[in-house]
Design a protein around this motif. Structure first.
Motif, PDB file in Angstrom:
ATOM      1  N   SER A   8      -6.295   1.540   0.786  1.00  0.00           N
ATOM      2  CA  SER A   8      -5.236   0.536   0.931  1.00  0.00           C
ATOM      3  C   SER A   8      -5.286  -0.471  -0.204  1.00  0.00           C
ATOM      4  O   SER A   8      -6.339  -1.025  -0.514  1.00  0.00           O
ATOM      5  CB  SER A   8      -5.458  -0.165   2.282  1.00  0.00           C
ATOM      6  OG  SER A   8      -4.517  -1.171   2.466  1.00  0.00           O
ATOM      7  N   THR A  36      15.383  -5.168  -3.139  1.00  0.00           N
ATOM      8  CA  THR A  36      14.484  -4.578  -2.125  1.00  0.00           C
ATOM      9  C   THR A  36      14.117  -5.622  -1.078  1.00  0.00           C
ATOM     10  O   THR A  36      14.142  -5.344   0.129  1.00  0.00           O
ATOM     11  CB  THR A  36      13.217  -4.006  -2.802  1.00  0.00           C
ATOM     12  OG1 THR A  36      13.623  -2.992  -3.714  1.00  0.00           O
ATOM     13  CG2 THR A  36      12.268  -3.395  -1.786  1.00  0.00           C
ATOM     14  N   ASN A  77      -6.871  10.063   3.739  1.00  0.00           N
ATOM     15  CA  ASN A  77      -5.434   9.920   4.007  1.00  0.00           C
ATOM     16  C   ASN A  77      -4.803  11.169   4.623  1.00  0.00           C
ATOM     17  O   ASN A  77      -3.775  11.672   4.127  1.00  0.00           O
ATOM     18  CB  ASN A  77      -4.693   9.509   2.723  1.00  0.00           C
ATOM     19  CG  ASN A  77      -3.765   8.347   2.973  1.00  0.00           C
ATOM     20  OD1 ASN A  77      -3.649   7.860   4.110  1.00  0.00           O
ATOM     21  ND2 ASN A  77      -3.081   7.882   1.940  1.00  0.00           N
TER      22      ASN A  77
HETATM   23  C1  LIG Z   1      10.022  -5.468  -3.669  1.00  0.00           C
HETATM   24  C2  LIG Z   1       9.452  -4.130  -4.035  1.00  0.00           C
HETATM   25  C3  LIG Z   1       9.835  -3.533  -5.219  1.00  0.00           C
HETATM   26  C4  LIG Z   1       9.281  -2.311  -5.604  1.00  0.00           C
HETATM   27  N1  LIG Z   1       9.664  -1.759  -6.781  1.00  0.00           N
HETATM   28  C5  LIG Z   1       9.077  -0.618  -7.202  1.00  0.00           C
HETATM   29  C6  LIG Z   1       9.433  -0.047  -8.458  1.00  0.00           C
HETATM   30  O1  LIG Z   1      10.323  -0.527  -9.153  1.00  0.00           O
HETATM   31  N2  LIG Z   1       8.768   1.059  -8.851  1.00  0.00           N
HETATM   32  C7  LIG Z   1       7.790   1.638  -8.094  1.00  0.00           C
HETATM   33  O2  LIG Z   1       7.191   2.631  -8.521  1.00  0.00           O
HETATM   34  N3  LIG Z   1       7.466   1.145  -6.880  1.00  0.00           N
HETATM   35  C8  LIG Z   1       8.071   0.038  -6.420  1.00  0.00           C
HETATM   36  N4  LIG Z   1       7.748  -0.480  -5.195  1.00  0.00           N
HETATM   37  C9  LIG Z   1       6.815   0.256  -4.326  1.00  0.00           C
HETATM   38  C10 LIG Z   1       5.323  -0.186  -4.399  1.00  0.00           C
HETATM   39  O3  LIG Z   1       5.198  -1.508  -4.850  1.00  0.00           O
HETATM   40  C11 LIG Z   1       4.534   0.764  -5.297  1.00  0.00           C
HETATM   41  O4  LIG Z   1       4.513   2.045  -4.701  1.00  0.00           O
HETATM   42  C12 LIG Z   1       3.102   0.319  -5.578  1.00  0.00           C
HETATM   43  O5  LIG Z   1       2.549   1.142  -6.584  1.00  0.00           O
HETATM   44  C13 LIG Z   1       2.203   0.349  -4.352  1.00  0.00           C
HETATM   45  O6  LIG Z   1       1.012  -0.372  -4.628  1.00  0.00           O
HETATM   46  P1  LIG Z   1       0.147  -0.978  -3.437  1.00  0.00           P
HETATM   47  O7  LIG Z   1      -1.088  -1.553  -3.998  1.00  0.00           O
HETATM   48  O8  LIG Z   1       0.972  -1.878  -2.608  1.00  0.00           O
HETATM   49  O9  LIG Z   1      -0.205   0.358  -2.653  1.00  0.00           O
HETATM   50  P2  LIG Z   1      -0.275   0.630  -1.099  1.00  0.00           P
HETATM   51  O10 LIG Z   1       1.063   0.491  -0.490  1.00  0.00           O
HETATM   52  O11 LIG Z   1      -1.388  -0.138  -0.498  1.00  0.00           O
HETATM   53  O12 LIG Z   1      -0.671   2.181  -1.118  1.00  0.00           O
HETATM   54  C14 LIG Z   1       0.193   3.140  -1.667  1.00  0.00           C
HETATM   55  C15 LIG Z   1      -0.514   4.495  -1.682  1.00  0.00           C
HETATM   56  O13 LIG Z   1      -1.629   4.440  -2.564  1.00  0.00           O
HETATM   57  C16 LIG Z   1      -2.855   4.697  -1.880  1.00  0.00           C
HETATM   58  N5  LIG Z   1      -3.849   3.798  -2.464  1.00  0.00           N
HETATM   59  C17 LIG Z   1      -3.792   2.449  -2.539  1.00  0.00           C
HETATM   60  N6  LIG Z   1      -4.851   1.992  -3.220  1.00  0.00           N
HETATM   61  C18 LIG Z   1      -5.600   3.068  -3.569  1.00  0.00           C
HETATM   62  C19 LIG Z   1      -6.817   3.252  -4.270  1.00  0.00           C
HETATM   63  N7  LIG Z   1      -7.501   2.231  -4.790  1.00  0.00           N
HETATM   64  N8  LIG Z   1      -7.283   4.521  -4.436  1.00  0.00           N
HETATM   65  C20 LIG Z   1      -6.618   5.579  -3.926  1.00  0.00           C
HETATM   66  N9  LIG Z   1      -5.461   5.468  -3.264  1.00  0.00           N
HETATM   67  C21 LIG Z   1      -4.962   4.224  -3.088  1.00  0.00           C
HETATM   68  C22 LIG Z   1      -2.549   4.455  -0.407  1.00  0.00           C
HETATM   69  O14 LIG Z   1      -3.402   5.201   0.441  1.00  0.00           O
HETATM   70  C23 LIG Z   1      -1.096   4.886  -0.324  1.00  0.00           C
HETATM   71  O15 LIG Z   1      -1.020   6.275  -0.208  1.00  0.00           O
HETATM   72  C24 LIG Z   1       8.319  -1.672  -4.767  1.00  0.00           C
HETATM   73  C25 LIG Z   1       7.960  -2.262  -3.560  1.00  0.00           C
HETATM   74  C26 LIG Z   1       8.514  -3.478  -3.190  1.00  0.00           C
HETATM   75  C27 LIG Z   1       8.072  -4.092  -1.893  1.00  0.00           C
END
Ligand SMILES: Cc1cc2nc3c(=O)[nH]c(=O)nc-3n(C[C@H](O)[C@H](O)[C@H](O)COP(=O)(O)OP(=O)(O)OC[C@H]3O[C@@H](n4cnc5c(N)ncnc54)[C@H](O)[C@@H]3O)c2cc1C
Length: 460
Positions: free
Chosen positions: A69, A326, A454
């Protein structure tokens, strides 16, 4: 600890932060999708790599599934823990470990936010160019696990292009140092690249070495209003041929309505069905080139109106119209599609899909926006107030199947940048062949023999 498995974990790692409070389980058990009811066993917040390894070894002994996460800004349910999993949050591992001026790389722990990575790069006069609206909350580990894209892909590519090395804890607890920052490395399979986009199913990214680059020259931001969807691709081709684009993003009037209701300021008067925010390198000739392109677009009936930012504040206000979408849709708990096609396939596909969605969702608010310059469209369907969540999802899934079939015919992908997670796993077969999926399952088996990382994500 009433659960014997957790008691064993606490005894093994007495300094590990473990949370079991219901509010914490709820908070860490969900991501931005908000579709599944969180029900994790507990939340572990390791402080170092050794703790992550020990947690994974414990999970293997106890047969407990682990959900890696990050910032839980994911839009595909990848970080959801709804079946008694242990959530392994990297949020405490959020430090810069090293900067190398010669290699121009930054090594960070995986829990660092994207914004913090940007700031750390800036301290050395450089940039880490992957960027998008969730920058303040998402983690670099999550970006790597989803191969995040964003608003600068047209210029810099996806996360994949910027990862020079990874340190990963595999499903058996072993530590892997992948690629070690090398530019050239022709010594067999590139497991670093395999890890990127693997959505936490193959290993836990604990550290990353990212490449940095020079900041771009100063830029200009323009908002354009367009009369129809055909104009979109014409204007893209026009602007790309005359300017050095840093971004080219589109959204519809429906998206604009939501973002204005959420506090953004209207920048162009009147009703227009489509809008583009574009940013391009500013030099002595770019202002004239942009104006000439604008006039050419107007003369050809592709552009109805436009405005060019005269200050940084105006540029930020124009960007807010795109970047705020978003968040402005979040209260409606939209059903999200995140599709990608070759740019050349877009015009024909767009016509087909407009007809399909018009017939499938005559009474739903459908919000289109996205990174059109990368062939990436976000199609968000908003639930009408009188429809239950389950009926709404069922209707959307039916249309997603039609969408997936259409994408398959055009050689597209059901997930451009958000990942498959839980949301799109039923449609993986529309983008990947059976033979490919079988090999992917085989790879999973090698990295995570007991299937504890996962589970249920990516594959059904
Ligand atoms: C307002 C908004 C705008 C967004 N715009 C974009 C955009 O323009 N482009 C885009 O690509 N995405 C976008 N996203 C989606 C999101 O931000 C991305 O997917 C981002 O990369 C997720 O990062 P996170 O740390 O929140 O991951 P999480 O949501 O915590 O996890 C995502 C996935 O990665 C895995 N994971 C997390 N950390 C690790 C780790 N250290 N090792 C292994 N696996 C891991 C999790 O198990 C899960 O499968 C947006 C989201 C929001 C809310």
């Amino acid at each position: 600890m009433t659960d014997a498995r957790l008691a064993a974990l606490a005894a093994r790692l007495p300094n590990l932060r473990l949370l079991t409070d219901p509010a914490d389980l709820e908070h860490y058990g969900r991501d931005w999708t908000r579709r599944w009811t969180p029900a994790p066993l507990a939340i572990a917040l390791p402080g170092d790599v050794a703790e992550v390894q020990d947690i994974v070894r414990w999970a293997n002994e106890q047969g407990v599934a682990v959900v890696p996460s990050g910032g839980r800004t994911g839009l595909s349910g990848g970080a959801v823990a709804a079946h008694g999993e242990l959530v392994l949050s990297l949020e405490r591992m959020n430090r810069v470990l090293d900067f190398d001026a010669v290699d121009r790389t930054l090594t960070v722990q995986a829990g660092m936010s994207l914004h913090a990575v940007h700031e750390a790069a800036k301290e050395h006069g450089l940039i880490y160019p992957v960027d998008f609206a969730a920058r303040g909350s998402c983690s670099i580990g999550g970006n790597i696990a989803t191969n995040a894209g964003g608003i600068r892909v047209i210029r810099y590519g996806n996360t994949r292009e910027w990862i020079a090395g990874l340190t990963v804890v595999a499903g058996n607890g072993k530590l892997l140092q992948l690629n070690r920052g090398l530019i050239k490395n022709s010594s067999g399979y590139d497991l670093r690249q395999l890890m990127i986009g693997s959505e936490g199913t193959l290993g836990i990214v604990v550290e990353a070495t990212v490449r940095l680059t020079d900041p771009p020259p100063s830029s200009q931001v323009m908002l354009l209003a367009l009369p129809n969807m055909d104009a979109l691709m014409e204007v893209f081709a026009l602007f790309r041929s005359r300017l050095t684009l840093q971004a080219f993003e589109f959204f519809t009037d429906v998206a604009l309505r939501h973002v204005l209701a959420h506090g953004a300021q209207r920048a162009i008067d009147g009703e227009h069905p489509y809008y583009v925010v574009t940013e391009f390198d500013a030099d002595e000739s770019s202002q004239d080139a942009a104006l000439a392109a604008f006039e050419y677009g107007v003369d050809h009936g592709w552009i109805s109106d436009g405005v060019i930012a005269q200050s940084e504040a105006q540029a930020a206000a124009l960007w807010r119209l795109r970047e705020g979408i978003t968040e402005s849709l979040a209260p409606h708990r939209p059903y999200k599609n995140d599709i990608s096609l070759r740019i050349s396939a877009l015009p024909v596909f767009l016509h087909e899909i407009q007809t399909l969605l018009g017939q499938a969702y005559p009474h739903f608010d459908v919000v289109w926006f996205g990174h059109i310059g990368d062939g990436n469209l976000h199609i968000n369907v908003l639930r009408p107030e009188n429809l239950s969540d389950s009926d709404f999802i069922a209707q959307c899934e039916h249309v997603t199947k039609l969408l997936a079939d259409t994408l398959q015919r055009h050689g597209g992908s059901i997930s451009a940048e958000h990942g498959i997670g839980l949301v799109k796993r039923a449609y993986l077969g529309s983008t990947r062949s059976e033979a490919e999926i079988a090999l992917m399952r085989g790879v999973k088996q090698v990295f995570d023999p007991k299937g504890l990382l996962n589970p249920g994500k990516l594959f059904i």
